[in-house]
Design a protein around this motif. Sequence first.
Motif, mmCIF file in Angstrom:
data_model
loop_
_atom_site.group_PDB
_atom_site.id
_atom_site.type_symbol
_atom_site.label_atom_id
_atom_site.label_comp_id
_atom_site.label_asym_id
_atom_site.label_seq_id
_atom_site.Cartn_x
_atom_site.Cartn_y
_atom_site.Cartn_z
ATOM 1 N N ARG A 280 -3.217 -3.358 -4.729
ATOM 2 C CA ARG A 280 -3.652 -2.009 -4.369
ATOM 3 C C ARG A 280 -3.471 -1.067 -5.553
ATOM 4 O O ARG A 280 -4.286 -0.214 -5.834
ATOM 5 N N LEU A 281 -2.365 -1.275 -6.258
ATOM 6 C CA LEU A 281 -2.040 -0.354 -7.346
ATOM 7 C C LEU A 281 -2.902 -0.598 -8.573
ATOM 8 O O LEU A 281 -3.472 0.330 -9.133
ATOM 9 N N VAL B 163 1.797 4.496 -13.739
ATOM 10 C CA VAL B 163 2.695 3.341 -13.757
ATOM 11 C C VAL B 163 2.307 2.401 -14.888
ATOM 12 O O VAL B 163 1.115 2.133 -15.094
ATOM 13 N N ASP C 268 12.277 -12.566 -8.023
ATOM 14 C CA ASP C 268 12.526 -11.367 -7.209
ATOM 15 C C ASP C 268 12.445 -11.677 -5.723
ATOM 16 O O ASP C 268 13.319 -11.295 -4.948
ATOM 17 N N ARG D 165 5.167 4.293 0.380
ATOM 18 C CA ARG D 165 6.232 3.578 -0.331
ATOM 19 C C ARG D 165 5.652 2.464 -1.188
ATOM 20 O O ARG D 165 4.730 1.770 -0.767
ATOM 21 N N ILE D 166 6.179 2.286 -2.389
ATOM 22 C CA ILE D 166 5.953 1.070 -3.164
ATOM 23 C C ILE D 166 7.343 0.516 -3.422
ATOM 24 O O ILE D 166 8.217 1.230 -3.915
ATOM 25 N N GLU D 167 7.555 -0.738 -3.079
ATOM 26 C CA GLU D 167 8.907 -1.293 -3.178
ATOM 27 C C GLU D 167 8.908 -2.562 -4.005
ATOM 28 O O GLU D 167 8.300 -3.564 -3.626
ATOM 29 N N GLY D 168 9.576 -2.499 -5.146
ATOM 30 C CA GLY D 168 9.841 -3.712 -5.913
ATOM 31 C C GLY D 168 8.666 -4.237 -6.715
ATOM 32 O O GLY D 168 8.685 -5.394 -7.109
ATOM 33 N N LEU D 169 7.671 -3.401 -6.986
ATOM 34 C CA LEU D 169 6.535 -3.857 -7.791
ATOM 35 C C LEU D 169 6.975 -4.019 -9.246
ATOM 36 O O LEU D 169 7.684 -3.173 -9.780
ATOM 37 N N ARG D 170 6.551 -5.112 -9.881
ATOM 38 C CA ARG D 170 6.862 -5.322 -11.300
ATOM 39 C C ARG D 170 6.258 -4.205 -12.134
ATOM 40 O O ARG D 170 5.038 -4.012 -12.135
ATOM 41 N N GLY E 70 -1.681 4.597 -2.545
ATOM 42 C CA GLY E 70 -2.186 3.319 -3.010
ATOM 43 C C GLY E 70 -3.612 3.407 -3.542
ATOM 44 O O GLY E 70 -4.114 2.453 -4.125
ATOM 45 N N ARG F 98 7.533 -11.098 2.022
ATOM 46 C CA ARG F 98 7.882 -10.357 0.805
ATOM 47 C C ARG F 98 6.872 -10.660 -0.311
ATOM 48 O O ARG F 98 6.475 -9.770 -1.051
ATOM 49 N N LEU G 188 4.445 -7.803 -1.979
ATOM 50 C CA LEU G 188 4.430 -7.495 -3.414
ATOM 51 C C LEU G 188 3.035 -7.695 -4.008
ATOM 52 O O LEU G 188 2.558 -6.863 -4.770
ATOM 53 N N ARG H 160 11.429 -3.199 -12.027
ATOM 54 C CA ARG H 160 10.749 -3.099 -10.732
ATOM 55 C C ARG H 160 10.652 -1.643 -10.308
ATOM 56 O O ARG H 160 11.574 -0.854 -10.528
ATOM 57 N N LEU H 161 9.520 -1.321 -9.711
ATOM 58 C CA LEU H 161 9.242 0.067 -9.340
ATOM 59 C C LEU H 161 9.537 0.311 -7.866
ATOM 60 O O LEU H 161 9.147 -0.474 -6.995
ATOM 61 N N TRP H 162 10.187 1.431 -7.606
ATOM 62 C CA TRP H 162 10.416 1.907 -6.236
ATOM 63 C C TRP H 162 9.889 3.332 -6.210
ATOM 64 O O TRP H 162 10.341 4.173 -6.976
ATOM 65 N N SER I 163 0.731 -4.901 -2.697
ATOM 66 C CA SER I 163 0.978 -3.571 -3.273
ATOM 67 C C SER I 163 0.558 -3.558 -4.743
ATOM 68 O O SER I 163 0.039 -2.570 -5.235
ATOM 69 N N GLU I 164 0.729 -4.695 -5.417
ATOM 70 C CA GLU I 164 0.293 -4.757 -6.811
ATOM 71 C C GLU I 164 -1.233 -4.674 -6.893
ATOM 72 O O GLU I 164 -1.791 -3.958 -7.708
#
Lengths: 392, 179
Positions: free
Chosen positions: B91-92, A131, B48, A111-116, A144, B81, B85, A102-104, B88-89
Amino acid sequence: VSSELESRIEAALGALPNADEVTRGRARRAALDALPRSARGHGRLLVALAAALALLVLGAAALAAIGTIQVTLTPKREGARTPEGVDVPPGSNGIALVASGRLWLAVGEARIEGLRARAADLSPHALYAAVGVGRYLVVTAPNGRRAWTLRTRGEVKAVAWSPDALKIAYVAGTELRIVEGDGDHDRLVDRRVRAVRPSWRADSLAVAYVGAGGHAVVYDLGRLSRRVLRPTVPQFSEPQFPCGTIGPLRALAFAPAGAALAAASADGVVIAGSRRIFCTPYESRVHPTSLAWLTPGEVAVGEVTEGLPGASRIWRVRVGSGRLFQPGIVESPTGILGLARAGDGLLVARRAGNSVLLELVGAKQLAAADARLSGQPLGRVRGGAPLSLVVR
Amino acid sequence: MRPQTDGELVAAARAGSRDAAAELFERHWSAAWRAAYAITGRRAMADDVAQDAFERAFCALSRFDQRRPFAPWLHRIVVNRSLDLLRSERRLVGGEVAERERQDPEWRDTEGGDRALLEAVASLPLQRRVVVVLRYGLGFAPAAIASILGLPEGTVHSRLARALKQLRAELEVNGVERA
């Protein structure tokens, strides 16, 4: 029709599988560990302490009332709480941490918190992040905004951004590849490598990686040549020098300036300068996890002592010194998982139960021979090894 | 002996009873994990999210208002949560990649389940999928869902209605295609 559909949805969602027992057990332990200290059986003790304090205050107030003593009550200082997640260390622009897949990531306010994710690196000054998400190498601004995505031929396991910010080396499946910083000109460097983070030379013209045999390889982009580094200096072939058979390597890093390359295995540390290769065997069996340059002439190596007595240490090796190994500069009872230079200090990621704690060893502590990790942790994330830590 | 209510277990856990906290975990783990799985569509992400939700909930137990029910509070954390997640995924890595990753075999692996319906639920927009999971997966009433998501109850009703309409249309199309 709707009620029939609704019943069907209820049945379908009701038939979803459950989590497996291992996951449940791990989550249960972690959840119970997360209970505040007062909720872990200290409630009665706190009540008793509060009662004792109340009695003292009453007694003191009574004495004060008859003029015997003066009483001043100051507010109790609260113990600082370790913040969840990661924060940018002082003197740095950003941090990327991958723990337990997981990525922090923290850059400025973003912030990116807990992305696989399996791997991550930041460009110089932390302007962009690369990443590894499954089979994709994703480059994004830390706010982002996605710059580009590259579908690769295998899971992206390690990423390293060149110091000039123009190239990214990455391990996908078993291949080492290099792609330009804008996502163009993706090319193969080596078909069979280990999933160890590559390292760029300071001039960005060479990249070091761990080959399939566990040895260090330096690929020169200018000459398009490959050099395998083996400590073949004559004395290493003698039996009293165990570095004659050093390897396989678990971590490597070019010095931030110059061309020296440091690499660590379970047997010792190899430092390859422009002319000589120094080999430093450990005094005892260690399990190295990470490596970082402290100064142009000194390397820090973190270890875990899983299943072994004693605390984990960070060792330091002076390039070319007569005394090859110095005792640990910092000790941790729970294992050093990652190291990264941060400003004048060294950021240490260490294991603590089901979590990884981030602590900064300041310049003064680094200078001390027997410094301990005693500072307030900068952050905490859930997870453990394997771990990758990058600070820019 | 009468089993303790969630409120009693929360009070005991706050007073230091690890057993009470463990009982709370056992009582709500399965629902929390399945909600996370239904929303995210991915087993690893559900692992998770559910663990994280319990850690956060237990960590903040002292701030929890004991007069309120525990389950909606926990599920609010699970939903938030999961959405954090997924967003953010997305977006990334971008919608297309996230979608492809999301459609990895996990929904299809559900043996003996209503696969067509599960895939249709998985293809719902996130906001609609969440209300469907809370309503039909966990059995919360629209008013409770509104409280969990911090939305007006009318919005929950309209999202549910749109989700059902979309699911019906999707299933009809699939039925026609199969026929």
